[in-house]
Design an enzyme around this catalytic site. Structure first.
Site, short mmCIF file in Angstrom:
data_model
loop_
_atom_site.label_atom_id
_atom_site.label_comp_id
_atom_site.label_asym_id
_atom_site.label_seq_id
_atom_site.Cartn_x
_atom_site.Cartn_y
_atom_site.Cartn_z
N HIS A 98 0.81 -1.22 0.00
CA HIS A 98 0.00 0.00 0.00
C HIS A 98 0.85 1.28 0.00
O HIS A 98 0.71 2.15 -0.85
CB HIS A 98 -0.88 0.05 1.25
O1 RIB Z 1 -4.27 -0.50 5.65
C1 RIB Z 1 -2.94 -0.45 5.18
C2 RIB Z 1 -2.15 0.53 5.97
O2 RIB Z 1 -2.13 0.13 7.34
C3 RIB Z 1 -0.68 0.58 5.54
O3 RIB Z 1 -0.18 1.87 5.78
C4 RIB Z 1 -0.02 -0.40 6.46
O4 RIB Z 1 1.36 -0.10 6.69
C5 RIB Z 1 -0.80 -0.18 7.73
O5 RIB Z 1 -0.24 0.95 8.39
#
Ligand code: RIB
Ligand code: CA
Length: 322
Positions: free
Chosen positions: A242
């Protein structure tokens, strides 16, 4: 061309590791500071991970501030089920010599915003606690930030509930404050976008082959193998990085398309707690709920992202400090 002055607010976190790699490798970003925030793991663990990653990628001169240890209102919740007990899947990095400075994240953000004279861009890759405290303490700060990129929320299904994404759910009050504080460009890169970059392990192996089979190659392989086991444990056979999409988008405005919308965060509902309520906007027409305050990420150029990730690892493989 002038580099973009950048602060990265982060909670490493395996995908945060790759986000910092992409940022460290970019010729377009001038990383002024990294501000750790409790999220994927407790504050002490994420701060230690930030210190070790800074040293690994030789991000010399980049400040590490002291960030928020817990959400504004909610009880602290972490994501050890995905990122492991230490936040990096048990992957050992060399212990950093240089530690975080005692200056608080919100004060560093304000200092660097003044120094950047309106050009500062921020990547928020964890809960928005530090950013919220900063805009509450310094009411003129929103007007001093050029762009805020948020990995968080979703215009579709969540990951911690059918409605909520972890970063927003972990501190929804902070997120609602940040979305409504008046920063002129808030780009929300939610799960509806990041799930367009879900790859399986063989595909990651191909992308990561650019890291070589030296120290960096070994580290990234261990990280993705760990993430793969956790994804499998959650019933998935593939996963996405992500946060790395966000730092890639900071230096490549062709990577993602957005639509302007009015977004609020659900802070009351039991079932939809932490949901980003996206009142889809069409252009700048004032909506009955409110004027557009967030650009919601809509489409991703996946091949462009994969080549950026690969090129970043290729560039860093000769630089890592062990
Ligand atoms: O939902 C994904 C996010 O939550 C990303 O930033 C991951 O590192 C967690 O922090
Ligand atoms: Ca994160």
């Amino acid at each position: 061309m002038h580099k973009i002055p950048v602060i990265i607010d982060t909670d490493p976190g395996i995908d945060d590791f790759f986000a910092l790699a992409v940022a460290a490798a970019s010729d377009k970003l001038d990383i002024r500071a990294i501000t750790p925030v409790a999220g994927n793991q407790t504050y002490e663990k994420v701060c230690r991970n930030v210190e070790n990653i800074r040293q690994l990628f030789r991000m010399d001169g980049v400040r590490i501030a002291t960030g928020a240890k817990c959400p504004l209102v909610s009880a602290q919740r972490t994501a050890g089920n995905v990122h492991g007990e230490d936040g990096l899947g048990g992957v050992i990095l060399p212990k950093a010599q240089q530690k975080a400075e005692s200056t608080y994240a919100w004060d560093v953000i304000y200092e660097e915003a003044k120094r950047a004279q309106g050009r500062l861009q921020i990547a928020a890759l964890g809960p928005l606690t530090n950013i919220a405290i900063a805009v509450l303490k310094y009411p003129d700060l929103p007007s001093m930030i050029d762009k805020l990129f948020v990995m968080g929320g979703t215009n579709g299904f969540g990951n911690v509930s059918p409605y909520a994404e972890f970063n927003i759910w972990a501190d929804p009050h902070a997120a609602d404050i940040v979305f409504c504080c008046g920063i002129k460009t808030v780009n929300m890169v939610g799960l509806n976008l990041t799930r367009q970059a879900i790859l399986d392990i063989p595909e990651y192996r191909r992308v990561f082959s650019a890291a070589g089979d030296g120290p960096l190659g070994k580290i990234v392989t261990q990280l993705i193998d760990y993430l793969g086991t956790r994804a499998h444990g959650l019933g998935n056979t593939a996963m996405t990085l992500h946060d790395a999409i966000v730092t890639a988008a900071m230096s490549d405005d062709k990577l993602i398309t957005y639509f302007p919308s009015y977004v609020r965060v659900e802070c009351q509902s039991e079932n939809a707690f932490g949901q980003t309520v996206v009142f889809a906007g069409n252009g700048n027409r004032v909506l009955e709920q409110g004027e557009p305050n967030v650009n919601v990420a809509d489409t991703l150029d996946l091949e462009r992202f994969k080549s950026t990730l690969s090129a970043s690892l290729e560039k860093l493989k000769g630089r890592v400090a062990l």
